[in-house]
Design an enzyme around this catalytic site. Structure first.
Site, mmCIF file in Angstrom:
data_model
loop_
_atom_site.group_PDB
_atom_site.id
_atom_site.type_symbol
_atom_site.label_atom_id
_atom_site.label_comp_id
_atom_site.label_asym_id
_atom_site.label_seq_id
_atom_site.Cartn_x
_atom_site.Cartn_y
_atom_site.Cartn_z
ATOM 1 C CB CYS A 1 -0.945 0.095 1.182
ATOM 2 S SG CYS A 1 -2.212 -1.156 1.195
ATOM 3 N NE ARG B 1 4.717 1.681 -0.010
ATOM 4 C CZ ARG B 1 5.690 1.507 0.872
ATOM 5 N NH1 ARG B 1 6.937 1.730 0.501
ATOM 6 N NH2 ARG B 1 5.437 1.117 2.093
ATOM 7 C CD1 TRP C 1 -0.208 -6.544 -2.745
ATOM 8 C CD2 TRP C 1 -0.496 -6.885 -0.552
ATOM 9 N NE1 TRP C 1 0.051 -7.869 -2.479
ATOM 10 C CE2 TRP C 1 -0.122 -8.101 -1.148
ATOM 11 C CE3 TRP C 1 -0.743 -6.861 0.821
ATOM 12 C CZ2 TRP C 1 0.031 -9.281 -0.418
ATOM 13 C CZ3 TRP C 1 -0.590 -8.031 1.541
ATOM 14 C CH2 TRP C 1 -0.203 -9.214 0.928
ATOM 15 C CG ASN D 1 1.421 0.940 4.276
ATOM 16 O OD1 ASN D 1 1.124 -0.241 4.148
ATOM 17 N ND2 ASN D 1 2.663 1.377 4.291
ATOM 18 N N GLY D 2 -0.876 -0.617 6.413
ATOM 19 C CA GLY D 2 -0.620 -1.395 7.634
ATOM 20 C C GLY D 2 -1.829 -2.242 7.963
ATOM 21 C CD GLU E 1 16.375 -14.659 -6.411
ATOM 22 O OE1 GLU E 1 15.770 -15.052 -5.416
ATOM 23 O OE2 GLU E 1 16.127 -13.562 -6.963
ATOM 24 C CE LYS F 1 13.182 -12.665 -8.688
ATOM 25 N NZ LYS F 1 13.952 -12.396 -7.506
ATOM 26 C CD GLU G 1 9.321 -12.686 -7.697
ATOM 27 O OE1 GLU G 1 8.675 -12.156 -6.789
ATOM 28 O OE2 GLU G 1 10.565 -12.635 -7.755
ATOM 29 C CG HIS H 1 17.302 -37.853 -0.882
ATOM 30 N ND1 HIS H 1 17.607 -39.066 -0.317
ATOM 31 C CD2 HIS H 1 18.483 -37.260 -1.170
ATOM 32 C CE1 HIS H 1 18.922 -39.191 -0.242
ATOM 33 N NE2 HIS H 1 19.487 -38.104 -0.764
ATOM 34 C CE LYS I 1 11.363 -4.002 -5.089
ATOM 35 N NZ LYS I 1 11.948 -5.175 -5.739
HETATM 36 C C1 F6R Z 1 11.251 -11.551 -4.821
HETATM 37 C C2 F6R Z 1 11.214 -10.451 -3.912
HETATM 38 C C3 F6R Z 1 10.843 -10.703 -2.501
HETATM 39 C C4 F6R Z 1 11.711 -9.840 -1.552
HETATM 40 C C5 F6R Z 1 11.233 -10.001 -0.103
HETATM 41 C C6 F6R Z 1 12.092 -9.248 0.869
HETATM 42 O O1 F6R Z 1 11.652 -11.164 -6.103
HETATM 43 O O2 F6R Z 1 11.437 -9.324 -4.276
HETATM 44 O O3 F6R Z 1 10.939 -12.050 -2.180
HETATM 45 O O4 F6R Z 1 13.036 -10.236 -1.678
HETATM 46 O O5 F6R Z 1 9.910 -9.543 -0.013
HETATM 47 O O6 F6R Z 1 12.083 -7.885 0.590
HETATM 48 P P1 F6R Z 1 13.175 -6.924 1.198
HETATM 49 O O7 F6R Z 1 14.474 -7.291 0.594
HETATM 50 O O8 F6R Z 1 12.714 -5.552 0.829
HETATM 51 O O9 F6R Z 1 13.181 -7.149 2.685
#
Ligand code: F6R
Length: 619
Positions: free
Chosen positions: A2, A27, A74, A100-101, A492, A496, A499, A515, A614
């Site tokens: 948000c 956000r 969000w 926001n929260g 990772e 990627k 998501e 396993h 984000k």
């Molecule tokens: C994946 C991604 C998330 C962030 C996670 C932590 O691409 O961006 O998994 O890595 O939400 O976010 P930060 O680094 O801001 O604490």
């Protein structure tokens, strides 16, 4: 998670709110709204979906007025509908709030307020705020906010507007970020500085408990006890253009391409070139000015605990493979969302490293608070200056990666891995656990990585073509395998892909495949395997054979000059040769690009994938 904005001043509020929201849209983007005060009335507009829908609606039928608040959502409580979108109003529409929260005791408060006659329209937790403010409002909105703050539990950054006082915005913060922007006869507020940059660079970062009132030419801030706070404004250095796409189709693509430059900048900041000679002599090549008091404590520590979420957790996992052998310290890497509810064993000699791009992730921030309760020294590895984690930590390593706007983290990941690699070398140096020659060799090899990344980026068309193959883009599931320091690369790579393309993907340590996960292997299952030269190459090659024997389709990331691997795989992408500990930095790029191009093939919204936001500022 948000985004909120506010404006009070002589200009029309609408375009300022929209531009601020555009810069905050990363956000959250499931609905958006604005409220603008004019002639004793609050005019509210809300739309479902991306901000563009709100912009269209406002262009067609503008809201006039000079004071306003805006929100990009969000969803936490209540699905993304127009009714659930912010701003929320009290029963008669005289008080409007963006938030926001999460208000954790909203069920109780809602029942109480409804019993008093408040008419609730949405399913949100936020809606209790305007009704609570109405309960206490007797003409002074700030006084009402103070009383409301005594009733609410949870985390919040909110801004409120009353129809009777179109010259004021009232705000409060606890647990969610909020920044004030100071202009000439105009003032602003926002969830982060990105939203303020086109308008002002003079900002005040609010602390938990801070609340107050903005008019066009005054800014009153009070602490939780009601005492006025004389906060000195800071000057934001970042350029407004840093948060633009610069001709790239997406922020994610821009940020992938920025990685060589980001790493160069990091190396220059913490391990300047002239340090190489010093490594042989004084041993002072790597320096972290932000460590402050922690620098002295580095030689006392006997253990490291890394706390992080998502991609940042993967960066922490890579670091474990470097910190343990180089600095000879036991390292555990914890998901902050689990750590905070566990009973951690911490003490004053355990260094807790909180890794976070945003510096606002609620779980990581809480992990930091827990660490501090145990008197453990806390080091923040963060990208956003003055973020909550940056302020809560004892020492800091800034990533200097510039704003990361694409929801999928890319440049922050490789910057985190690089910063932690430098920290591993620094600790090894301080503890005398790595010979100086080896240290100099490592540093020299690390300095080659940005150039090697550039080489990889030149091969993007090859990755684009691979992404277009039906075997990859039409897959319903995918597996990523890696060993040693590239096990986190596999995690990772899978994150990627899932998501941004919505293809279900899992990462495994290649040795674990037999396993259980091997049961999934069929000719329909693409397996992305990181098989670079190094200590586990032969073992990884055996794993590839096991997959091939079961008709699995393998795309390998291998090292240039490898003449064996092509025979065992359907597709190979070659990386420049580099020492094994740095291969996760190189492997990250083709994995990011493959995910990006596959997502494009599938017509996904790369920068704003569904359901994500984000900055995860709720638990
Ligand atoms: C994946 C991604 C998330 C962030 C996670 C932590 O691409 O961006 O998994 O890595 O939400 O976010 P930060 O680094 O801001 O604490």
């Amino acid at each position: 998670m948000c985004g909120i904005v506010g404006y009070v001043g002589p200009r029309e509020a609408q375009p300022i709110l929209l531009e601020g929201l555009r810069r905050l849209e990363y956000r959250g983007y499931d609905s958006a709204g604005a409220a603008i005060a004019q002639d004793g009335v609050l005019h509210v507009r809300k739309t479902v979906g991306k901000l563009a829908r709100l912009a269209e609606s406002l262009q067609a039928d503008p809201l006039r007025g000079h004071t306003g608040i805006g929100h990009t959502r969000w969803a936490t409580h209540g699905s993304p509908t127009e009714t659930n979108a912010h701003p929320h109003q009290d029963t008669n529409g005289h008080i409007s709030v963006v938030h926001n929260g999460i208000i954790e005791n909203y069920v109780f408060l809602r029942a109480e307020l409804q019993a008093e006659g408040a008419v609730f329209r949405s399913e949100t937790d936020t809606e209790v705020l305007p009704h609570l403010l109405r309960r206490y409002y007797t003409g002074d909105l700030l006084a009402a906010v103070r009383q409301a703050l005594e009733q609410i539990e949870g985390s919040y950054a909110f801004a409120a507007l009353a129809a009777e006082h179109p010259e004021q915005i009232v705000f409060a913060r606890k647990g969610s970020p909020l920044v004030l922007g100071l202009g000439q006869q105009e003032n602003f507020l926002a969830s982060d500085t990105n939203a303020l940059l086109p308008f002002t660079r003079r900002v005040i970062y609010l602390e938990d408990g801070h609340h107050g009132l903005l008019t066009a030419d005054t800014c009153q801030i009070y602490d939780a006890g009601g005492t006025p706070v004389a906060a000195a404004p800071s000057e934001v250095q970042q350029s407004a253009a840093a948060a633009e796409k610069d001709g790239h189709a997406h922020f994610m693509l821009k940020e992938i391409h920025q990685q060589p430059e980001v790493l160069r900048h990091l190396l220059l900041s913490y391990a300047p070139e002239h340090g190489l000679a010093q490594t042989h002599t004084a041993g002072t090549s790597i320096q972290f000015p932000g460590l402050g008091v922690l620098e002295q404590r580095l030689t006392e520590i006997h253990r490291i605990v890394i706390v992080a979420c998502g991609t940042a957790w993967h960066a922490g996992l890579v670091a474990k493979y470097l910190l343990e052998p180089w600095a000879r310290l036991p390292v555990s890497v914890e998901l902050a969302s689990e750590f905070r509810y566990a009973e951690p064993c911490l003490d004053a000699r355990t260094l807790v490293i909180a890794v976070s791009q945003s510096g606002e992730t609620a779980d990581t921030l809480e992990a930091v608070r827990i660490a501090r309760k145990f008197l453990a020294p806390v080091l923040g590895v963060v990208n956003v200056p003055a973020s909550s984690i940056a302020r809560a930590a004892d020492g800091l390593i800034y990533l200097h990666a510039g704003p990361e706007i694409g929801v999928a983290s890319t440049k922050a990941y490789t910057a985190q891995v690089t910063a932690l690699t430098l920290l591993a070398l620094h600790l090894a140096q301080r503890r005398g656990t790595l010979p100086q020659e080896l240290m100099a060799e490592r540093l020299e090899a690390l300095r080659q990585v940005p150039g090697q990344m550039q080489e990889i980026l030149q091969w993007s068309p090859k990755l684009d073509a691979l992404a277009g193959l039906p075997a990859y883009k039409n897959a319903s599931h995918a597996m990523f395998l890696g060993r040693g320091c590239n096990y986190p690369s596999a995690l990772e790579g899978a994150l990627k892909l899932k998501e941004i393309s919505y293809i279900h993907a899992e990462g495994y340590a290649a040795g674990e495949m037999k396993h259980g996960p091997i049961a999934l292997v069929t000719e329909e299952l693409p397996v992305f395997c990181i098989a670079v030269q190094g200590s586990v190459y032969a073992k990884t090659l055996s794993n590839i054979q096991e997959i091939r024997a079961r008709n699995g389709r393998v795309l390998a990331l291998a090292t240039e000059g490898d003449t064996q691997i092509a025979a065992s795989c359907h597709d190979v992408f070659y990386l420049p040769p580099c020492p094994e500990p740095f291969s996760p930095l190189l492997a990250a790029l083709p994995l990011q690009l493959l995910a990006y191009y596959i997502a494009l093939e599938l017509g996904r919204d790369v920068d704003q994938p569904r359901n994500l936001a984000k900055s995860v500022t709720v638990e």
